[in-house]
Design a protein around this motif. Structure first.
Motif, PDB file in Angstrom:
ATOM      1  N   ASP A  73      -2.147   7.785  -5.467  1.00 32.96           N
ATOM      2  CA  ASP A  73      -1.204   6.816  -6.034  1.00 32.96           C
ATOM      3  C   ASP A  73       0.192   7.429  -6.165  1.00 32.96           C
ATOM      4  OD1 ASP A  73      -3.230   4.969  -6.198  1.00 32.96           O
ATOM      5  OD2 ASP A  73      -3.607   5.277  -8.339  1.00 32.96           O
ATOM      6  N   ARG A  74       0.239   8.689  -6.547  1.00 34.92           N
ATOM      7  CA  ARG A  74       1.538   9.360  -6.665  1.00 34.92           C
ATOM      8  C   ARG A  74       2.223   9.441  -5.301  1.00 34.92           C
ATOM      9  NH1 ARG A  74       3.379  13.749  -5.126  1.00 34.92           N
ATOM     10  NH2 ARG A  74       1.344  14.638  -4.574  1.00 34.92           N
ATOM     11  N   MET A  75       1.457   9.731  -4.256  1.00 34.02           N
ATOM     12  CA  MET A  75       2.020   9.823  -2.905  1.00 34.02           C
ATOM     13  C   MET A  75       2.512   8.458  -2.423  1.00 34.02           C
ATOM     14  SD  MET A  75      -0.774  12.436  -1.201  1.00 34.02           S
ATOM     15  CE  MET A  75       0.097  12.671   0.365  1.00 34.02           C
ATOM     16  N   VAL A  76       1.811   7.392  -2.783  1.00 31.52           N
ATOM     17  CA  VAL A  76       2.260   6.037  -2.439  1.00 31.52           C
ATOM     18  C   VAL A  76       3.591   5.740  -3.120  1.00 31.52           C
ATOM     19  CG1 VAL A  76       1.778   3.578  -2.698  1.00 31.52           C
ATOM     20  CG2 VAL A  76      -0.054   5.132  -1.999  1.00 31.52           C
ATOM     21  N   ASP A  77       3.670   6.055  -4.412  1.00 36.67           N
ATOM     22  CA  ASP A  77       4.890   5.789  -5.172  1.00 36.67           C
ATOM     23  C   ASP A  77       6.077   6.584  -4.643  1.00 36.67           C
ATOM     24  OD1 ASP A  77       3.504   4.064  -6.800  1.00 36.67           O
ATOM     25  OD2 ASP A  77       3.132   5.542  -8.380  1.00 36.67           O
ATOM     26  N   ALA A  78       5.803   7.778  -4.107  1.00 38.59           N
ATOM     27  CA  ALA A  78       6.867   8.636  -3.582  1.00 38.59           C
ATOM     28  C   ALA A  78       7.196   8.320  -2.119  1.00 38.59           C
ATOM     29  CB  ALA A  78       6.455  10.107  -3.708  1.00 38.59           C
ATOM     30  N   ASP A  79       6.564   7.280  -1.551  1.00 36.88           N
ATOM     31  CA  ASP A  79       6.789   6.866  -0.165  1.00 36.88           C
ATOM     32  C   ASP A  79       6.511   8.010   0.814  1.00 36.88           C
ATOM     33  OD1 ASP A  79       7.413   5.014   1.824  1.00 36.88           O
ATOM     34  OD2 ASP A  79       9.527   5.589   1.869  1.00 36.88           O
ATOM     35  N   GLU A  80       5.407   8.711   0.590  1.00 36.02           N
ATOM     36  CA  GLU A  80       5.053   9.851   1.432  1.00 36.02           C
ATOM     37  C   GLU A  80       4.153   9.475   2.610  1.00 36.02           C
ATOM     38  OE1 GLU A  80       3.546  13.182  -0.767  1.00 36.02           O
ATOM     39  OE2 GLU A  80       5.085  13.010  -2.332  1.00 36.02           O
ATOM     40  N   PHE A  81       3.806   8.195   2.728  1.00 34.35           N
ATOM     41  CA  PHE A  81       2.915   7.770   3.801  1.00 34.35           C
ATOM     42  C   PHE A  81       3.640   6.906   4.833  1.00 34.35           C
ATOM     43  CE2 PHE A  81      -0.465   8.035   0.370  1.00 34.35           C
ATOM     44  CZ  PHE A  81      -1.067   9.183   0.885  1.00 34.35           C
ATOM     45  N   TYR A  82       3.289   7.086   6.102  1.00 37.42           N
ATOM     46  CA  TYR A  82       3.692   6.137   7.135  1.00 37.42           C
ATOM     47  C   TYR A  82       2.988   4.809   6.888  1.00 37.42           C
ATOM     48  CZ  TYR A  82       6.282   8.799  10.691  1.00 37.42           C
ATOM     49  OH  TYR A  82       7.245   9.485  11.391  1.00 37.42           O
ATOM     50  N   GLU A  83       1.695   4.912   6.590  1.00 32.82           N
ATOM     51  CA  GLU A  83       0.878   3.736   6.330  1.00 32.82           C
ATOM     52  C   GLU A  83      -0.276   4.143   5.433  1.00 32.82           C
ATOM     53  OE1 GLU A  83      -2.444   3.382   7.485  1.00 32.82           O
ATOM     54  OE2 GLU A  83      -2.422   5.427   8.281  1.00 32.82           O
ATOM     55  N   TRP A  84      -0.814   3.162   4.707  1.00 34.07           N
ATOM     56  CA  TRP A  84      -2.011   3.435   3.930  1.00 34.07           C
ATOM     57  C   TRP A  84      -2.768   2.127   3.712  1.00 34.07           C
ATOM     58  CZ3 TRP A  84      -3.254   1.405  -0.901  1.00 34.07           C
ATOM     59  CH2 TRP A  84      -2.217   0.745  -1.573  1.00 34.07           C
ATOM     60  N   ALA A  85      -4.064   2.254   3.475  1.00 34.62           N
ATOM     61  CA  ALA A  85      -4.887   1.062   3.289  1.00 34.62           C
ATOM     62  C   ALA A  85      -6.123   1.419   2.479  1.00 34.62           C
ATOM     63  CB  ALA A  85      -5.298   0.475   4.639  1.00 34.62           C
ATOM     64  N   SER A  86      -6.716   0.405   1.897  1.00 35.39           N
ATOM     65  CA  SER A  86      -7.983   0.560   1.184  1.00 35.39           C
ATOM     66  C   SER A  86      -9.089  -0.020   2.058  1.00 35.39           C
ATOM     67  CB  SER A  86      -7.931  -0.181  -0.158  1.00 35.39           C
ATOM     68  OG  SER A  86      -9.167  -0.079  -0.834  1.00 35.39           O
ATOM     69  N   VAL A  87     -10.098   0.801   2.364  1.00 35.63           N
ATOM     70  CA  VAL A  87     -11.196   0.399   3.246  1.00 35.63           C
ATOM     71  C   VAL A  87     -12.520   0.721   2.577  1.00 35.63           C
ATOM     72  CG1 VAL A  87     -12.238   0.638   5.536  1.00 35.63           C
ATOM     73  CG2 VAL A  87      -9.753   0.868   5.262  1.00 35.63           C
ATOM     74  N   PHE A  88     -13.332  -0.313   2.352  1.00 34.09           N
ATOM     75  CA  PHE A  88     -14.636  -0.126   1.719  1.00 34.09           C
ATOM     76  C   PHE A  88     -14.535   0.668   0.408  1.00 34.09           C
ATOM     77  CE2 PHE A  88     -16.053  -0.652   6.246  1.00 34.09           C
ATOM     78  CZ  PHE A  88     -16.675  -1.878   6.062  1.00 34.09           C
ATOM     79  N   GLY A  89     -13.498   0.369  -0.377  1.00 33.73           N
ATOM     80  CA  GLY A  89     -13.371   0.970  -1.698  1.00 33.73           C
ATOM     81  C   GLY A  89     -12.687   2.314  -1.759  1.00 33.73           C
ATOM     82  N   ILE A 113      -6.907   4.326  13.156  1.00 31.09           N
ATOM     83  CA  ILE A 113      -6.612   3.463  12.018  1.00 31.09           C
ATOM     84  C   ILE A 113      -6.878   2.002  12.385  1.00 31.09           C
ATOM     85  CG2 ILE A 113      -4.944   4.987  10.917  1.00 31.09           C
ATOM     86  CD1 ILE A 113      -2.705   3.506  12.268  1.00 31.09           C
ATOM     87  N   ASP A 114      -6.984   1.142  11.376  1.00 33.50           N
ATOM     88  CA  ASP A 114      -7.259  -0.269  11.619  1.00 33.50           C
ATOM     89  C   ASP A 114      -5.956  -1.033  11.865  1.00 33.50           C
ATOM     90  OD1 ASP A 114      -6.063  -0.604   9.143  1.00 33.50           O
ATOM     91  OD2 ASP A 114      -7.895  -1.242   8.122  1.00 33.50           O
ATOM     92  N   TRP A 115      -6.076  -2.357  12.040  1.00 34.70           N
ATOM     93  CA  TRP A 115      -4.907  -3.164  12.400  1.00 34.70           C
ATOM     94  C   TRP A 115      -3.865  -3.212  11.289  1.00 34.70           C
ATOM     95  CZ3 TRP A 115      -3.361  -7.546   9.760  1.00 34.70           C
ATOM     96  CH2 TRP A 115      -4.274  -8.075   8.852  1.00 34.70           C
ATOM     97  N   GLN A 116      -4.308  -3.125  10.026  1.00 33.04           N
ATOM     98  CA  GLN A 116      -3.338  -3.134   8.930  1.00 33.04           C
ATOM     99  C   GLN A 116      -2.482  -1.871   8.961  1.00 33.04           C
ATOM    100  OE1 GLN A 116      -6.435  -3.762   5.925  1.00 33.04           O
ATOM    101  NE2 GLN A 116      -5.385  -5.611   5.289  1.00 33.04           N
ATOM    102  N   GLY A 117      -3.133  -0.725   9.149  1.00 32.60           N
ATOM    103  CA  GLY A 117      -2.401   0.532   9.264  1.00 32.60           C
ATOM    104  C   GLY A 117      -1.497   0.544  10.475  1.00 32.60           C
ATOM    105  N   THR A 118      -1.972  -0.053  11.563  1.00 31.09           N
ATOM    106  CA  THR A 118      -1.172  -0.136  12.786  1.00 31.09           C
ATOM    107  C   THR A 118       0.111  -0.914  12.541  1.00 31.09           C
ATOM    108  OG1 THR A 118      -3.143  -0.027  14.199  1.00 31.09           O
ATOM    109  CG2 THR A 118      -1.154  -0.969  15.167  1.00 31.09           C
ATOM    110  N   GLN A 119       0.003  -2.034  11.845  1.00 33.19           N
ATOM    111  CA  GLN A 119       1.190  -2.833  11.530  1.00 33.19           C
ATOM    112  C   GLN A 119       2.201  -2.038  10.716  1.00 33.19           C
ATOM    113  OE1 GLN A 119      -0.513  -6.426   9.684  1.00 33.19           O
ATOM    114  NE2 GLN A 119       0.394  -7.607  11.340  1.00 33.19           N
ATOM    115  N   GLN A 120       1.714  -1.360   9.695  1.00 30.78           N
ATOM    116  CA  GLN A 120       2.607  -0.582   8.831  1.00 30.78           C
ATOM    117  C   GLN A 120       3.303   0.522   9.619  1.00 30.78           C
ATOM    118  OE1 GLN A 120       1.017   0.668   4.951  1.00 30.78           O
ATOM    119  NE2 GLN A 120      -0.662  -0.760   5.250  1.00 30.78           N
ATOM    120  N   LEU A 121       2.527   1.230  10.437  1.00 34.28           N
ATOM    121  CA  LEU A 121       3.087   2.343  11.205  1.00 34.28           C
ATOM    122  C   LEU A 121       4.116   1.843  12.217  1.00 34.28           C
ATOM    123  CD1 LEU A 121       2.902   5.381  11.574  1.00 34.28           C
ATOM    124  CD2 LEU A 121       1.046   5.025  13.199  1.00 34.28           C
TER     125      LEU A 121
END
Length: 217
Positions: A73-89, A113-121
């Motif tokens: 969560d900290r990495m998400v807030d700091a915008d450290e990801f190209y893409e991220w998603a929740s898959v099966f919990g 990665i899945d289609w959601q991650g692909t879109q973000q990237l």
């Protein structure tokens, strides 16, 4: 002569690319990815961060960067990801820093990665992304492959089949679509796509200096 030094023999300096392989579970994405990594030393797997527990035989930093939910969560807030998603919990994300440095050095990265991650990237870095979607030859064959693994109960297989249909519906969001009826043939097509994308003029950053040198008197 500094610009001419950007090439050696037949190899020109180029910018790396991010090759995305997506498919529904059971369509062969993991197999094709392994073949590509084994046979092509110029591409390496992008190592994602994940909150899911480590499985037997997995190594932190090699298969995944295993982190707890608070760290993720900290990495998400700091915008450290190209893409991220929740898959099966569980959450999965692609850290930016190492990828960006590698691209400048001409290194290629493979993304599973899945289609959601692909879109973000793609939204964050269109120029460096190559999107490939792998389809099964039929829904019946996909079910047979999932059942043949012998690792999941019937309800899990049914959930994967439902998810597969949803994922297949996004096939038109990719640059290339390959049907995996024969694994060697499918691999050959993916390898050809990668080779052609590497040769694109826009990615060969050493071309300007090389051509200028050719045109000198």
């Amino acid at each position: 002569m500094a610009e001419a030094s950007k090439h050696t023999g037949d190899t020109l300096q180029r910018r790396g690319l991010m090759l995305i392989l997506s498919s529904p579970s059971g369509a062969g994405k993991t197999t094709i990815s392994r073949m590509l990594l084994d046979r092509d030393p110029q591409i390496s797997l992008s190592v994602s961060a994940t909150t899911r527990p480590k499985r037997p035989g997995e190594v932190d930093g090699v298969h995944y960067h295993f982190v707890d939910s608070a760290t993720f969560d900290r990495m998400v807030d700091a915008d450290e990801f190209y893409e991220w998603a929740s898959v099966f919990g569980h959450c999965y994300g692609t850290p930016k820093s190492q990828i960006r440095a590698g691209l400048k050095e001409g290194r290629d990265f493979l993304f599973d990665i899945d289609w959601q991650g692909t879109q973000q990237l793609y939204q964050k870095d269109q120029q460096d992304v190559v999107r490939v979607f792998i389809l099964p030859p039929s829904i019946e064959e996909l079910r047979r492959r999932l059942t043949g693994r012998g690792t999941d109960p019937a309800e899990v297989i049914q959930a994967r089949m439902e998810r597969a249909r949803a994922e297949i519906s996004h096939w038109d969001g990719y640059d290339y679509v390959v049907v995996n009826d024969d694994v060697e043939e499918c691999f050959g097509k993916v390898a050809a796509i990668l080779h052609a994308e590497r040769m694109k003029r826009a990615r060969q950053t050493g071309l300007i200096g090389f051509v200028r040198e050719l045109m000198r008197d």
